[in-house]
Design an enzyme around this catalytic site. Sequence first.
Site, PDB file in Angstrom:
ATOM      1  N   SER A 274       0.861  -1.177   0.000  1.00 51.72           N
ATOM      2  CA  SER A 274       0.000   0.000   0.000  1.00 51.72           C
ATOM      3  C   SER A 274       0.902   1.232   0.000  1.00 51.72           C
ATOM      4  O   SER A 274       1.687   1.426   0.925  1.00 51.72           O
ATOM      5  CB  SER A 274      -0.881  -0.033   1.253  1.00 51.72           C
ATOM      6  OG  SER A 274      -1.583   1.170   1.408  1.00 51.72           O
TER       7      SER A 274
ATOM      8  N   LYS B 140      -1.178  -0.906  -4.289  1.00 49.93           N
ATOM      9  CA  LYS B 140      -2.371  -0.107  -3.977  1.00 49.93           C
ATOM     10  C   LYS B 140      -1.924   1.334  -3.807  1.00 49.93           C
ATOM     11  O   LYS B 140      -0.959   1.616  -3.100  1.00 49.93           O
ATOM     12  CB  LYS B 140      -2.989  -0.645  -2.691  1.00 49.93           C
ATOM     13  CG  LYS B 140      -3.950   0.287  -1.971  1.00 49.93           C
ATOM     14  CD  LYS B 140      -4.705  -0.467  -0.879  1.00 49.93           C
ATOM     15  CE  LYS B 140      -4.820   0.327   0.407  1.00 49.93           C
ATOM     16  NZ  LYS B 140      -5.498  -0.431   1.477  1.00 49.93           N
TER      17      LYS B 140
ATOM     18  N   LYS C 190      -2.956   5.161  -2.605  1.00 48.40           N
ATOM     19  CA  LYS C 190      -3.904   5.977  -1.848  1.00 48.40           C
ATOM     20  C   LYS C 190      -4.318   7.141  -2.742  1.00 48.40           C
ATOM     21  O   LYS C 190      -3.458   7.768  -3.389  1.00 48.40           O
ATOM     22  CB  LYS C 190      -3.231   6.508  -0.578  1.00 48.40           C
ATOM     23  CG  LYS C 190      -2.948   5.408   0.449  1.00 48.40           C
ATOM     24  CD  LYS C 190      -4.237   4.941   1.096  1.00 48.40           C
ATOM     25  CE  LYS C 190      -3.979   3.933   2.204  1.00 48.40           C
ATOM     26  NZ  LYS C 190      -5.220   3.508   2.866  1.00 48.40           N
TER      27      LYS C 190
ATOM     28  N   ASP D 202      -7.266   3.225  -3.017  1.00 48.76           N
ATOM     29  CA  ASP D 202      -7.971   3.329  -1.730  1.00 48.76           C
ATOM     30  C   ASP D 202      -8.180   4.801  -1.409  1.00 48.76           C
ATOM     31  O   ASP D 202      -7.215   5.566  -1.279  1.00 48.76           O
ATOM     32  CB  ASP D 202      -7.136   2.663  -0.630  1.00 48.76           C
ATOM     33  CG  ASP D 202      -7.854   2.631   0.720  1.00 48.76           C
ATOM     34  OD1 ASP D 202      -8.989   3.132   0.816  1.00 48.76           O
ATOM     35  OD2 ASP D 202      -7.252   2.096   1.685  1.00 48.76           O
TER      36      ASP D 202
ATOM     37  N   GLU E  73     -11.245   0.973  -3.317  1.00 53.03           N
ATOM     38  CA  GLU E  73     -11.525   0.723  -1.906  1.00 53.03           C
ATOM     39  C   GLU E  73     -12.132   1.956  -1.241  1.00 53.03           C
ATOM     40  O   GLU E  73     -11.588   3.060  -1.368  1.00 53.03           O
ATOM     41  CB  GLU E  73     -10.202   0.323  -1.221  1.00 53.03           C
ATOM     42  CG  GLU E  73     -10.327  -0.111   0.223  1.00 53.03           C
ATOM     43  CD  GLU E  73      -8.975  -0.549   0.792  1.00 53.03           C
ATOM     44  OE1 GLU E  73      -8.028  -0.825   0.008  1.00 53.03           O
ATOM     45  OE2 GLU E  73      -8.856  -0.595   2.024  1.00 53.03           O
TER      46      GLU E  73
ATOM     47  N   ASP F  31     -13.909  -1.143   3.148  1.00 51.15           N
ATOM     48  CA  ASP F  31     -12.970  -1.285   4.271  1.00 51.15           C
ATOM     49  C   ASP F  31     -13.676  -0.713   5.498  1.00 51.15           C
ATOM     50  O   ASP F  31     -14.360  -1.445   6.236  1.00 51.15           O
ATOM     51  CB  ASP F  31     -11.663  -0.542   3.906  1.00 51.15           C
ATOM     52  CG  ASP F  31     -10.646  -0.474   5.043  1.00 51.15           C
ATOM     53  OD1 ASP F  31     -10.960  -0.909   6.165  1.00 51.15           O
ATOM     54  OD2 ASP F  31      -9.526   0.042   4.834  1.00 51.15           O
TER      55      ASP F  31
ATOM     56  N   LYS G 209     -10.099  -6.537   7.905  1.00 51.70           N
ATOM     57  CA  LYS G 209      -9.057  -6.151   8.859  1.00 51.70           C
ATOM     58  C   LYS G 209      -9.527  -6.662  10.204  1.00 51.70           C
ATOM     59  O   LYS G 209     -10.613  -6.273  10.674  1.00 51.70           O
ATOM     60  CB  LYS G 209      -8.899  -4.640   8.928  1.00 51.70           C
ATOM     61  CG  LYS G 209      -8.191  -4.033   7.740  1.00 51.70           C
ATOM     62  CD  LYS G 209      -8.027  -2.541   7.915  1.00 51.70           C
ATOM     63  CE  LYS G 209      -7.403  -1.937   6.667  1.00 51.70           C
ATOM     64  NZ  LYS G 209      -7.468  -0.460   6.694  1.00 51.70           N
TER      65      LYS G 209
ATOM     66  N   GLY H 128      -4.312  -4.115   6.053  1.00 47.81           N
ATOM     67  CA  GLY H 128      -3.265  -3.903   7.050  1.00 47.81           C
ATOM     68  C   GLY H 128      -3.453  -2.563   7.736  1.00 47.81           C
ATOM     69  O   GLY H 128      -4.128  -1.673   7.202  1.00 47.81           O
TER      70      GLY H 128
HETATM   71  O1  OSB Z   1      -7.196   2.095   4.596  1.00 50.59           O
HETATM   72  O2  OSB Z   1      -6.088   0.328   4.285  1.00 50.59           O
HETATM   73  C1  OSB Z   1      -6.203   1.434   4.831  1.00 50.59           C
HETATM   74  C2  OSB Z   1      -3.111   2.153   6.962  1.00 50.59           C
HETATM   75  C3  OSB Z   1      -3.668   2.893   7.971  1.00 50.59           C
HETATM   76  C4  OSB Z   1      -5.005   3.188   7.933  1.00 50.59           C
HETATM   77  C5  OSB Z   1      -5.791   2.731   6.888  1.00 50.59           C
HETATM   78  C6  OSB Z   1      -5.239   1.959   5.875  1.00 50.59           C
HETATM   79  C7  OSB Z   1      -3.869   1.703   5.889  1.00 50.59           C
HETATM   80  C8  OSB Z   1      -3.154   0.955   4.857  1.00 50.59           C
HETATM   81  C9  OSB Z   1      -1.889   0.260   5.290  1.00 50.59           C
HETATM   82  O3  OSB Z   1      -3.458   0.962   3.691  1.00 50.59           O
HETATM   83  C10 OSB Z   1      -1.638  -1.070   4.712  1.00 50.59           C
HETATM   84  C11 OSB Z   1      -0.467  -1.766   5.397  1.00 50.59           C
HETATM   85  O4  OSB Z   1      -0.546  -2.050   6.609  1.00 50.59           O
HETATM   86  O5  OSB Z   1       0.520  -1.985   4.724  1.00 50.59           O
HETATM   87 MG    MG Z   2      -8.429   1.029   3.258  1.00 54.92          MG
END
Ligand code: OSB
Ligand code: MG
Length: 377
Positions: A144, A170, A172, A197, A222, A247, A271, A299
């Site tokens: 991510s 992924k 953001k 995401d 996402e 999510d 999660k 994660g």
């Molecule tokens: O939305 O998936 C998410 C990290 C903190 C808060 C929200 C998210 C995330 C990640 C991290 O995308 C993914 C990882 O742990 O590598």
């Molecule tokens: Mg997410």
Amino acid sequence: MRLHRLHLYYIELPFVHPFETSFGREDTRPTILVAVEGDGLVGWGECVAQAGPWYSYETIETAWHILRDVLAPLVLGWELRSPQEAAQRFRRVRGHPMARAALENALWDLFAQAQGVSLAQLLAQASAVARGVVARSAVPVGVSVGIEPTLDELLAQVEGYVAAGYGRVKLKIKPGWDVAVVRAVRERWPDLPLQVDANSAYTLADAATLQALDQFDLLLIEQPLHHEDIVDHAALQRLLRTPICLDESITSPEHARWALDIGACRVINIKVGRVGGFTAAVAIHDLCAQRGVPVWCGGMLETNVGRAGNVALASLPNFTLPGDISASARYFHRDIAEPNFELNADSTITVPRGPGLGVQVAPDRLAEVTLRRLTLP
Ligand code: OSB
Ligand code: MG
């Protein structure tokens, strides 16, 4: 098993690279570790709440309070037959899934150790869908990638991860950091499995922007809309070719069923902290398997304690999409538990075989990063 003691550790680890989402930028990972003692064994759980109430309303401090004042008294001194029994007791608590998961998951580790099985094996025994299916020894993973100050810096980050062997990326996104960014990454890596995401940064008024993402062959989009809103997600899904993955909106097995019933998503990110523990995570996995809906393991920038739990969970058979479970080195210079998770050449991470989580907390490192600790009773 009788639980006679519980420890809470509030720790903080600096990230190798700051992580930015549509909520803001984080330079460190503060978190709570829970240790439960029973039968001469110690089980560990990690709380994925963050410093502020941005991804979720829970914070480190609300979780500390709920763990100390509400959850610990529901298990301390009690005879427990299974981690599911603790989950059942915790059902009286409204909300606070991340606090509940931290303690319930420590119990899963403890019970797996007591039975001499890995957490992956114990989870498979608990799943109606996994029984009889050959257990996976490694799980497919991706990375991510946060929002970067410039597009060039983002491309450099993606390049580094692709070179390191990550087979799925992924990105953001947020308004102003979306179509052009995805286009640039897609042009440079035409065949890379890619997903985005938004962490709830859009509304239905942005449907045209989200529809513009359909052209990039994304695995999924996402959580584009409000964290509690499955109604608008259902409307949006009808306008998109790309599957919506929820999510934030899925905080229990009931939320998963409601979202699937109204067509709010075609994929679910599980999660374990967000849904309140492994009992609920397995239930959502099984529900989705029965309905032919793929899931993947999200994660929360965990330490190796949380990551070991994620890898075990992702070994269940309906985790068919790569998880946000990257190698330990992507997150921290030195973790609090060993051994580190490494990325295999085929973009997988190996499932630990040892009893329980299969990682050991290093007392010296834990002491170094502990800001506060509490022993109960
Ligand atoms: O939305 O998936 C998410 C990290 C903190 C808060 C929200 C998210 C995330 C990640 C991290 O995308 C993914 C990882 O742990 O590598
Ligand atoms: Mg997410």
